[in-house]
Design an enzyme around this catalytic site. Structure first.
Site, PDB file in Angstrom:
ATOM      1  N   TYR A  54       0.841  -1.204   0.000  1.00  0.00           N
ATOM      2  CA  TYR A  54       0.000   0.000   0.000  1.00  0.00           C
ATOM      3  C   TYR A  54       0.873   1.251   0.000  1.00  0.00           C
ATOM      4  CZ  TYR A  54      -3.029   3.766   1.535  1.00  0.00           C
ATOM      5  OH  TYR A  54      -3.686   4.960   1.604  1.00  0.00           O
ATOM      6  N   HIS A  99      -2.430  17.200  -2.997  1.00  0.00           N
ATOM      7  CA  HIS A  99      -2.945  17.313  -1.635  1.00  0.00           C
ATOM      8  C   HIS A  99      -2.657  18.679  -1.017  1.00  0.00           C
ATOM      9  CE1 HIS A  99      -3.709  13.126  -2.103  1.00  0.00           C
ATOM     10  NE2 HIS A  99      -3.874  12.860  -0.812  1.00  0.00           N
ATOM     11  N   ASN A 211       1.768  12.141   5.780  1.00  0.00           N
ATOM     12  CA  ASN A 211       0.865  11.323   6.582  1.00  0.00           C
ATOM     13  C   ASN A 211       1.292  11.395   8.044  1.00  0.00           C
ATOM     14  OD1 ASN A 211      -0.472   8.046   6.681  1.00  0.00           O
ATOM     15  ND2 ASN A 211      -1.468   9.770   5.690  1.00  0.00           N
ATOM     16  N   ARG A 350     -12.665  33.207  46.262  1.00  0.00           N
ATOM     17  CA  ARG A 350     -12.445  32.070  47.155  1.00  0.00           C
ATOM     18  C   ARG A 350     -12.137  30.782  46.403  1.00  0.00           C
ATOM     19  NH1 ARG A 350     -17.285  29.665  50.352  1.00  0.00           N
ATOM     20  NH2 ARG A 350     -18.206  31.603  49.602  1.00  0.00           N
TER      21      ARG A 350
END
Length: 632
Positions: A54, A99, A211, A350
């Site tokens: 891949y 991209h 990535n 407080r």
């Protein structure tokens, strides 16, 4: 020049990252580079063996089922000449150039430099497949001061920060835009001016470069660094406000917080005790605190006191109103001034340890997550070249480390905390300017004897506007996923938006704290001035003269007059015996630093420049640094 930060993939800290973001250089660990080379050589061997991997020999995302051929299909057309194109190289190059599609204003240089540093560090782990020479080129670009233009909008934070990281990588290829020497120019020109050459990508290198979670991590780390200082500034602002109120310190006692020891709460209480150390305003006896009265020509009896912008006064509690309370009035003198006889302040004073402390704990959780992420491998697939395996799928494993949800949820927690810190600051500011709640200070912290002045009235409006804006931006981006990549990426983190929001919101939090400090300094001057004016009057006047500042006493000749004068004398004597009243030492140093830039507001004047100055003093850390000068 400071030493270069050594990157080895395992030991990057938030402090190191901030240093690189601010200009420090990096160097790469030789041992880590050997692991990088091992993974790159392994991938090259698998490609030679024609193994399907891949992102190396397949497409990406929803194109993962497309295997790369030996050559472009169009080379097979009748009469076609071989194109010489490498589909493996083209795959990686196209991944970057297609991209890099973010929009909006560019990130600041410190964010981009931090992104580069994170990316280099994670790739040094040797599980990404990038070549040594490509990683060295990325480090050379960072060290040379080439800052890629990375627009802020475009990451969904699931396959990492794909789009913004592509804007980083495209400059390495000689594309896109970059800043160099403060000038924006084409990426190729920036590389040339820096003496660098573009890179051609090899197997999986595009995927390794784009990535990962570097944008959300870089932005988040810089936000946390800024918020660290703002948390301490919030404590400082609160301490100055407590001194301005002559507040009660019991709520910050060490033994109190030992019973509910949330770490941030304990730390905040300890910090408040340190900031207020030396104060003679905090825990002052109630009856010594006069209330503001309108200045009149007959208010004072000396030229020095006539220059004051206020008058002061007390109410005497007559004997008829003391029945059943005799023991109380044996301990406390029967005079009502600015402070009510109550043992506790309002929540915004407080409960500072509980509120500020909870924000500290949110920050601590984010730091824990980010410290892990700084040295994590966040791209995909992960390469294990030395693993024993039957098939390559057992050595190149697709997983989900790019998913930003750990960071997104940590940032959502911080994002929700920011308006909380701003809100309690605004509530303290509002309490200071409101005569119904400011314990005897003048309305809007101005004398206003002629009725023409607004004082600090509208400063609170500005703080309220910012708090509302912060609250409206606090919706967690992480809860709203919009699937991408044709539903291959069907759940995303939106962590990049989350971290970007937090970084911007931190700046606005600083503005609210600056407004509180600006207002608290005015209130502190008035409180200290009023009490010390009472002390000086007590020092020079007798009981009869001092009684002119006390309302409700019996007139001369009435039977109770002698008792009244005796009690006035006890008040006068106690004030006269006291030393000059002053705030805590650290508060005093911060107050002096603020006053060196912004004078006390005696009469209405234009305040816009002063507000801007207060914001700068918080942003550049001047007031915080001044408060710490006495620390070892």
């Amino acid at each position: 020049m400071s030493a270069a930060i050594l990157l080895d993939g395992c030991s990057l800290t938030r402090e190191h990252l901030v240093a690189v973001a601010r200009g420090a250089q990096v160097r790469l660990d030789e041992g880590a580079l050997r692991a990088v080379a091992r993974a790159a050589d392994f991938l090259a061997e698998q490609v030679r063996r024609e193994e399907p991997i891949y992102g190396v020999s397949t497409g990406f995302g929803s194109n993962a089922d497309k295997l790369l051929g030996a050559h472009p299909l169009r080379d097979e057309l009748p009469g076609a000449k071989p194109s010489g194109r490498s589909l493996h190289e083209e795959l990686q190059r196209n991944l970057i150039v297609t991209h890099a599609v973010c929009v909006g204003e560019p990130f600041a240089a410190d964010v981009v430099r931090a992104m580069l540093c994170i990316r280099i560090n994670t790739l040094l782990r040797g599980h990404s497949g990038i070549r040594v020479e490509t990683l060295q080129a990325l480090a050379a670009m960072l060290n040379a001061g080439v800052v890629p233009v990375v627009p802020q909008l475009g990451s969904v934070g699931a396959s990492g920060d794909l789009a913004p990281l592509s804007h980083l990588a495209i400059v390495l290829l000689g594309g896109g835009e970059a800043f160099f020497g403060g000038e924006r120019m084409p990426g190729a020109q920036a590389l040339q001016r820096a003496g660098l050459r573009p890179v051609s990508l090899s197997y999986k290198e595009g995927l390794a470069l784009n990535n990962g979670t570097a944008q959300m991590l870089a932005t988040g780390v810089l936000a946390l660094q800024k918020l660290d200082d703002l948390l301490d500034t919030a404590d400082l602002a609160a301490a100055m406000t407590i001194d301005a109120f002559a507040g009660r310190l019991g709520a910050f006692a060490e033994e109190v917080h030992a019973l509910r020891p949330h770490p941030g709460q304990v730390e905040t209480a300890d910090n408040l005790r340190s900031l207020l150390a030396g104060s003679t305003l905090a825990d002052i006896p109630y009856h010594l605190v006069p209330r503001f009265k309108q200045w009149l020509p007959q208010s004072w009896d000396t030229p020095e006191s006539q220059r004051l912008g206020f008058d002061i006064g007390w109410d005497w509690v007559p004997l008829t109103q003391r029945h059943g309370r005799e023991k109380f009035y044996q301990r406390f003198k029967p005079f009502r001034g600015g402070k009510k006889h109550q043992p506790q302040d309002s929540y915004s004073l407080r409960c500072i340890p509980q509120v500020h402390g909870a924000v500290r704990d949110a920050m601590a959780q984010a730091k824990r997550v980010f410290d892990i992420e700084l040295n994590a491998v966040t791209d995909n697939p992960l390469v294990f070249p030395d693993a024993r395996a039957e098939h390559v799928e057992q050595q190149v494993i697709s997983a989900g480390h790019f998913h930003g949800m750990p960071l997104a949820l940590a940032m959502s927690y911080v994002k929700a905390a920011i308006p909380v810190l701003a809100s309690i600051s605004e509530r303290r500011l509002n309490k200071l300017v409101d005569p119904a709640t400011n314990d005897g200070l003048p309305p809007f912290l101005i004398g206003n004897e002629d009725g023409t002045e607004s004082g600090f009235m509208i400063v609170q409006y500005t703080a309220a506007a910012i708090v509302n804006d912060l609250a409206s931006r606090a919706m967690p981006a992480s809860v709203y996923s919009i699937p991408t990549s044709a539903n291959a990426e069907d759940h995303v983190s939106m962590g990049a938006n989350e971290a970007r929001h937090v970084l911007a919101m931190a700046d606005d939090l600083g503005k609210v704290l600056a407004l509180e400090l600006y207002t608290a300094a005015q209130a502190l001057d008035l409180r200290r001035g009023m009490i010390n004016a009472a002390r000086e009057l007590a020092d020079r006047a007798d009981a009869e003269a001092f009684a002119a500042k006390v309302q409700g006493g019996p007139p001369a000749g009435v039977g109770e007059r002698d008792g009244f004068i005796a009690e006035v004398e006890s008040l006068r004597a106690e004030l006269s015996a006291a030393e000059t009243f002053h705030p805590g030492d650290a508060v005093a140093r911060a107050h002096a630093a603020l006053r060196s830039a912004i004078p006390f507001l005696e009469r209405d004047r234009a305040m816009d420049g002063e507000v801007a100055a207060a914001v700068r003093l918080v942003a550049d850390g001047s007031l915080l640094a001044a408060s710490r000068k006495g620390e070892r």
